[in-house]
Design a protein around this motif. Structure first.
Motif, PDB file in Angstrom:
ATOM      1  N   GLY A 172      40.754  28.406  43.081  1.00  0.00           N
ATOM      2  CA  GLY A 172      41.175  29.055  41.916  1.00  0.00           C
ATOM      3  C   GLY A 172      40.723  30.137  41.524  1.00  0.00           C
ATOM      4  O   GLY A 172      41.705  31.129  41.302  1.00  0.00           O
ATOM      5  N   ALA A 173      39.436  30.515  41.448  1.00  0.00           N
ATOM      6  CA  ALA A 173      38.920  32.035  41.153  1.00  0.00           C
ATOM      7  C   ALA A 173      37.853  32.355  42.069  1.00  0.00           C
ATOM      8  O   ALA A 173      37.105  31.556  42.243  1.00  0.00           O
ATOM      9  N   VAL A 174      37.552  33.682  42.316  1.00  0.00           N
ATOM     10  CA  VAL A 174      36.544  34.098  43.275  1.00  0.00           C
ATOM     11  C   VAL A 174      36.158  35.449  42.722  1.00  0.00           C
ATOM     12  O   VAL A 174      36.861  36.201  42.288  1.00  0.00           O
ATOM     13  N   ALA A 175      34.976  35.768  43.008  1.00  0.00           N
ATOM     14  CA  ALA A 175      34.280  37.134  42.701  1.00  0.00           C
ATOM     15  C   ALA A 175      33.521  37.278  43.914  1.00  0.00           C
ATOM     16  O   ALA A 175      32.479  36.341  44.489  1.00  0.00           O
ATOM     17  N   PHE A 176      33.363  38.468  44.277  1.00  0.00           N
ATOM     18  CA  PHE A 176      32.610  38.812  45.504  1.00  0.00           C
ATOM     19  C   PHE A 176      32.033  40.243  45.511  1.00  0.00           C
ATOM     20  O   PHE A 176      32.772  40.864  44.423  1.00  0.00           O
ATOM     21  N   GLY A 177      31.443  40.797  46.365  1.00  0.00           N
ATOM     22  CA  GLY A 177      30.915  41.957  46.470  1.00  0.00           C
ATOM     23  C   GLY A 177      29.900  42.107  45.264  1.00  0.00           C
ATOM     24  O   GLY A 177      28.993  41.207  44.926  1.00  0.00           O
ATOM     25  N   ARG A 178      29.705  43.064  44.340  1.00  0.00           N
ATOM     26  CA  ARG A 178      29.175  43.264  42.975  1.00  0.00           C
ATOM     27  C   ARG A 178      29.962  42.909  41.728  1.00  0.00           C
ATOM     28  O   ARG A 178      29.434  43.627  40.812  1.00  0.00           O
ATOM     29  N   ALA A 179      31.106  42.159  41.941  1.00  0.00           N
ATOM     30  CA  ALA A 179      31.912  41.874  40.795  1.00  0.00           C
ATOM     31  C   ALA A 179      31.221  41.136  39.742  1.00  0.00           C
ATOM     32  O   ALA A 179      30.512  40.236  40.153  1.00  0.00           O
ATOM     33  N   ARG A 180      32.034  41.205  38.507  1.00  0.00           N
ATOM     34  CA  ARG A 180      31.694  40.119  37.462  1.00  0.00           C
ATOM     35  C   ARG A 180      33.011  39.614  37.183  1.00  0.00           C
ATOM     36  O   ARG A 180      33.898  40.148  36.884  1.00  0.00           O
ATOM     37  N   LEU A 181      32.717  38.299  37.042  1.00  0.00           N
ATOM     38  CA  LEU A 181      33.741  37.454  36.351  1.00  0.00           C
ATOM     39  C   LEU A 181      33.164  36.449  35.341  1.00  0.00           C
ATOM     40  O   LEU A 181      32.075  35.888  35.146  1.00  0.00           O
ATOM     41  N   VAL A 182      33.861  36.701  34.149  1.00  0.00           N
ATOM     42  CA  VAL A 182      33.632  35.967  32.875  1.00  0.00           C
ATOM     43  C   VAL A 182      34.694  35.362  32.588  1.00  0.00           C
ATOM     44  O   VAL A 182      35.919  35.623  32.470  1.00  0.00           O
ATOM     45  N   HIS A 211      50.932  27.146  42.658  1.00  0.00           N
ATOM     46  CA  HIS A 211      51.756  27.088  43.950  1.00  0.00           C
ATOM     47  C   HIS A 211      51.528  28.530  44.731  1.00  0.00           C
ATOM     48  O   HIS A 211      52.616  29.136  44.694  1.00  0.00           O
ATOM     49  N   GLY A 212      50.208  28.739  45.014  1.00  0.00           N
ATOM     50  CA  GLY A 212      50.149  29.899  45.984  1.00  0.00           C
ATOM     51  C   GLY A 212      48.883  29.643  46.645  1.00  0.00           C
ATOM     52  O   GLY A 212      48.368  28.698  46.879  1.00  0.00           O
ATOM     53  N   LEU A 213      48.481  30.805  47.193  1.00  0.00           N
ATOM     54  CA  LEU A 213      47.055  30.755  47.975  1.00  0.00           C
ATOM     55  C   LEU A 213      45.748  30.722  46.904  1.00  0.00           C
ATOM     56  O   LEU A 213      44.990  29.990  47.313  1.00  0.00           O
ATOM     57  N   LEU A 214      45.656  31.818  46.294  1.00  0.00           N
ATOM     58  CA  LEU A 214      44.570  32.156  45.588  1.00  0.00           C
ATOM     59  C   LEU A 214      44.940  32.502  44.182  1.00  0.00           C
ATOM     60  O   LEU A 214      45.693  33.173  43.928  1.00  0.00           O
ATOM     61  N   GLY A 215      44.108  31.958  43.281  1.00  0.00           N
ATOM     62  CA  GLY A 215      44.545  32.226  41.853  1.00  0.00           C
ATOM     63  C   GLY A 215      44.239  33.678  41.425  1.00  0.00           C
ATOM     64  O   GLY A 215      44.741  34.561  41.611  1.00  0.00           O
ATOM     65  N   PHE A 216      42.876  33.601  40.988  1.00  0.00           N
ATOM     66  CA  PHE A 216      42.382  34.939  40.439  1.00  0.00           C
ATOM     67  C   PHE A 216      40.919  35.414  41.409  1.00  0.00           C
ATOM     68  O   PHE A 216      40.179  34.757  41.526  1.00  0.00           O
ATOM     69  N   GLY A 217      41.302  36.668  41.679  1.00  0.00           N
ATOM     70  CA  GLY A 217      40.125  37.179  42.705  1.00  0.00           C
ATOM     71  C   GLY A 217      39.505  38.655  41.979  1.00  0.00           C
ATOM     72  O   GLY A 217      40.293  39.368  41.486  1.00  0.00           O
ATOM     73  N   VAL A 218      38.313  38.907  42.077  1.00  0.00           N
ATOM     74  CA  VAL A 218      37.729  39.922  41.750  1.00  0.00           C
ATOM     75  C   VAL A 218      36.718  40.544  42.703  1.00  0.00           C
ATOM     76  O   VAL A 218      35.803  39.588  43.121  1.00  0.00           O
ATOM     77  N   GLY A 219      36.599  41.729  43.090  1.00  0.00           N
ATOM     78  CA  GLY A 219      35.720  42.138  44.122  1.00  0.00           C
ATOM     79  C   GLY A 219      35.202  43.545  43.942  1.00  0.00           C
ATOM     80  O   GLY A 219      35.642  44.337  43.317  1.00  0.00           O
ATOM     81  N   GLU A 220      34.390  44.090  44.903  1.00  0.00           N
ATOM     82  CA  GLU A 220      33.426  45.062  45.074  1.00  0.00           C
ATOM     83  C   GLU A 220      32.891  45.407  43.678  1.00  0.00           C
ATOM     84  O   GLU A 220      32.095  44.548  43.292  1.00  0.00           O
ATOM     85  N   GLU A 221      33.265  46.372  42.631  1.00  0.00           N
ATOM     86  CA  GLU A 221      32.497  46.311  41.391  1.00  0.00           C
ATOM     87  C   GLU A 221      33.388  46.031  40.313  1.00  0.00           C
ATOM     88  O   GLU A 221      33.062  46.924  39.177  1.00  0.00           O
ATOM     89  N   ALA A 222      34.467  45.428  40.468  1.00  0.00           N
ATOM     90  CA  ALA A 222      35.474  45.375  39.462  1.00  0.00           C
ATOM     91  C   ALA A 222      34.946  44.206  38.376  1.00  0.00           C
ATOM     92  O   ALA A 222      33.981  43.284  38.566  1.00  0.00           O
ATOM     93  N   PHE A 223      35.639  44.185  37.181  1.00  0.00           N
ATOM     94  CA  PHE A 223      35.354  43.084  36.160  1.00  0.00           C
ATOM     95  C   PHE A 223      36.558  42.373  35.733  1.00  0.00           C
ATOM     96  O   PHE A 223      37.635  42.927  35.427  1.00  0.00           O
ATOM     97  N   LEU A 224      36.494  40.998  35.865  1.00  0.00           N
ATOM     98  CA  LEU A 224      37.599  40.259  35.234  1.00  0.00           C
ATOM     99  C   LEU A 224      37.117  39.179  34.244  1.00  0.00           C
ATOM    100  O   LEU A 224      36.225  38.509  34.469  1.00  0.00           O
ATOM    101  N   GLN A 225      38.144  39.361  33.065  1.00  0.00           N
ATOM    102  CA  GLN A 225      37.756  38.528  31.932  1.00  0.00           C
ATOM    103  C   GLN A 225      38.725  37.699  31.743  1.00  0.00           C
ATOM    104  O   GLN A 225      39.983  37.840  31.931  1.00  0.00           O
ATOM    105  N   ILE A 226      38.511  36.226  31.715  1.00  0.00           N
ATOM    106  CA  ILE A 226      39.537  35.080  31.744  1.00  0.00           C
ATOM    107  C   ILE A 226      39.468  34.319  30.671  1.00  0.00           C
ATOM    108  O   ILE A 226      38.286  33.863  30.170  1.00  0.00           O
ATOM    109  N   GLN A 227      40.553  34.051  29.851  1.00  0.00           N
ATOM    110  CA  GLN A 227      40.457  33.304  28.535  1.00  0.00           C
ATOM    111  C   GLN A 227      41.737  32.301  28.351  1.00  0.00           C
ATOM    112  O   GLN A 227      42.794  32.927  28.453  1.00  0.00           O
ATOM    113  N   ASP A 228      41.408  31.092  28.365  1.00  0.00           N
ATOM    114  CA  ASP A 228      42.420  30.145  28.271  1.00  0.00           C
ATOM    115  C   ASP A 228      43.630  30.070  29.398  1.00  0.00           C
ATOM    116  O   ASP A 228      44.985  30.274  29.070  1.00  0.00           O
TER     117      ASP A 228
END
Length: 597
Positions: free
Chosen positions: A430-440, A403-420
């Motif tokens: 739900g989840a977005v990656a932009f810039g040169r970010a990594r999302l696993v 119940h919100g706007l965006l779930g998980f976001g990662v941008g620029e050169e950041a790293f986001l790891q998601i499990q379960d």
């Protein structure tokens, strides 16, 4: 046997005209003495030796002892004072130089000096008494303070220093120019005390002090309610704070334990840990803090367990190379972000619940900035549940966002790891990656998004396996621009939108979907169309044009029109949140209430 002596200002039968003469007579007898003093003003300095009790015979304040200068009472031996008003200037009004001293139902006023000075090796008991203008000092002494009032001290109202040990119960401190109680390299217990109107910290523990507080109240102070610094320790229980600048502060290696406390309406922060301070905070509440409810900065490292934050601006902020471990924390109804981790800080959040806050977790900084969330629920947010930028690194395990706007976001050169993790009922995605970010992501579930389930854009890389995207209105998964990655053993279900919309840079391995899979490969732009027209008053177009450059009021006019084809749409596609909108959501995290806490 106790001998009785009577003092009356005008003398009388078997009465002494002044207190000093009665003291001399008692000293000659070498035994316990009771000196009863009639109402009056006695301008004399008293030196009391042996076992002596001085008792005023009238009502409160009727026996005034006030010499023109110097100390009012110097005590050696076993001395008890009852019912006197002692007034001194520019000196120690009462000085316990040896033995024990008890003041009961006595008022001491120090104009420019010290009310009571308990020196090393002595023992002083203060009961049902009042101390005004000067401080009360225990320097290497032992003592008790019960049901006393300390008013308008020009310094610290009560100072316990140099290894002293003092127990203070049911007493009131108000209007001190510095601290109400200062404990320095000493031990003090405060039980059932009230402090108000101090100009600096109401209670200060410094220089390896040991401070215990229980059932105390602090209100309307100009700085901290309680401050621990310089490797001080202690236990604070059942403290109630209102209208302080900071509820409790910890700095420079101090490490107190704080339990069952309430910090309400603090103008800046409720719990403030800085400059390598630590501290354990258990079952506390921070209500309506003006800036940050729980603040760890500049090397602070608190441990926060079972606490509740409600109202106010920012919930928990860990910034400027600080740390923090937060367990079973509830954060509700804030005006700003619930959690912030900035600038080379590290934070761990376990079994945390966030409800009705504009943003959940913001993480921003270089590669030394990290956050770990485990068993966390974020609900009712207006922007993003988790937003990560810079080069920061974040790990989410069993985190739900709903119940919100965006779930998980990662941008620029950041790293986001998601499990379960799970995201449901979001408006932008739900989840977005932009810039040169990594999302696993592994075992990510997105349900009921009004836009996309997963989005990769710009040069971001997305690696998602064993995940499910259900009933996403625009697309289960979408990749724009040069974003790439892979989907392994993922499924897209539901009746709305496309299954996967990608740019040809994504590996689709064991994709399960009944929705369309659309590949959008950008076409090269056509050559510019030159339109030459003699026109002097403004352009006229008979159809829509894009990328127009115009000039007029010249003899020759060139209108350059660059034709751009609209992206190919499928019959199943519906309007969706663009990557630019998603990036704006992330940027709003940094802009919300300023870039720093």
């Amino acid at each position: 046997m106790v001998r009785r002596y009577v003092v009356a200002p005008h003398g009388g039968r078997r009465a002494h005209p002044d207190i000093s003469s009665a003291l001399r007579a008692a000293a000659e007898r070498h035994g316990p003495a009771l000196i009863e003093i009639a109402p009056g003003h006695y301008e004399e300095s008293l030196t009391v030796r042996g076992e002596v009790e001085l008792t005023g015979m009238g009502g409160p304040g009727s026996v005034l002892v006030s010499p023109p200068q110097g100390s009012v009472l110097d005590a050696f031996g076993t001395v008890r004072v009852r019912g006197l008003l002692l007034v001194g200037r520019e000196a120690d009004v009462v000085d316990c130089l040896g033995g024990t001293l008890a003041l009961e139902h006595t008022e001491v006023r120090a104009h420019g000096g010290v009310c009571v000075h308990a020196r090393r090796g002595t023992r002083v008991a203060l009961t049902d008494s009042v101390f005004r203008y000067g401080r009360t000092l225990f320097a290497g002494a032992a003592g008790t303070v019960e049901r006393c009032g300390f008013h308008d001290a020009a310094d610290n109202a009560l100072a316990v220093i140099e290894g002293a040990r003092v127990s203070v119960r049911d007493s009131r401190f108000e209007g001190s120019r510095i601290h109400g109680v200062r404990v320095s390299d000493a031990w003090t217990e405060l039980v059932g005390c009230a402090l108000t109107g101090t100009e600096k910290a109401a209670v200060m523990a410094d220089t390896r002090a040991e401070l215990t507080m229980s059932g105390c109240r602090v209100d309307s102070v100009h700085a901290e309610a309680v401050m621990f610094i310089e490797q001080s320790r202690g236990l604070v229980r059942d403290l109630r704070v209102s209208d302080a600048e900071h509820g409790i502060g910890v700095a420079s290696g101090a490490d107190p334990v704080v339990r069952d406390c309430v910090f309400a309406d603090c103008r800046d922060t409720g719990i403030n840990v800085q400059t390598t301070g630590r501290g354990t905070f258990e079952s506390c509440e921070v209500l309506n803090a003006g800036s940050v409810s729980v603040f760890s900065t500049n090397g602070g490292a608190p441990r926060v367990n079972g606490c509740r934050v409600a109202g106010g601006n920012v919930g928990v902020a860990v910034v400027d190379k600080a740390r923090g471990h937060f367990t079973d924390v509830v954060i509700e109804d804030l005006a700003g972000s619930a959690l912030r981790v900035f600038d080379e800080s590290r934070a761990v959040f376990e079994r945390t619940r966030v409800e009705r806050c504009p943003a959940g977790l913001e993480v921003r900084g270089n590669g030394a900035t990290t956050a770990q969330l485990t068993d966390v629920r974020i609900a009712g947010f207006d922007m993003a549940a988790v937003a990560v930028t810079g080069e920061a690194r974040v790990t989410l395990t069993r985190v739900s966002a709903e119940h919100g706007l965006l779930g998980f976001g990662v941008g620029e050169e950041a790293f986001l790891q998601i499990q379960d993790c799970e995201v449901s009922a979001t408006r932008a995605g739900g989840a977005v990656a932009f810039g040169r970010a990594r999302l696993v992501a592994r075992n990510l579930t997105v349900t009921g998004s009004e836009a996309f389930g997963l989005c990769g854009t710009e040069s971001a890389y997305v690696d998602v396996a064993d995940s499910r995207f259900d009933d996403c209105a625009a697309a289960g998964v979408t990749f724009d621009e040069s974003g790439g990655g892979r989907l392994v053993n993922c499924s897209v279900t539901g009746t709305r939108g496309v299954g996967v919309q990608h740019n040809g840079r994504v590996d689709l391995v064991s994709l399960h979907t009944s929705r369309p899979v659309v590949e959008r490969v950008p076409e090269p732009a056509p050559a510019p169309v030159q339109v030459v027209n003699n026109h002097y008053h403004g352009p006229v177009f008979n159809a829509a044009v894009h990328g127009v450059h115009l000039a007029w009021n010249n003899d020759r006019i060139t209108q350059e029109i660059i034709q751009q084809d609209a992206p190919q749409a499928t019959a199943q596609a519906t309007p969706r949140a663009t990557p630019q909108v998603v990036q704006q959501v992330i940027q709003e995290h940094d802009d919300q209430n300023g870039a720093t806490p």
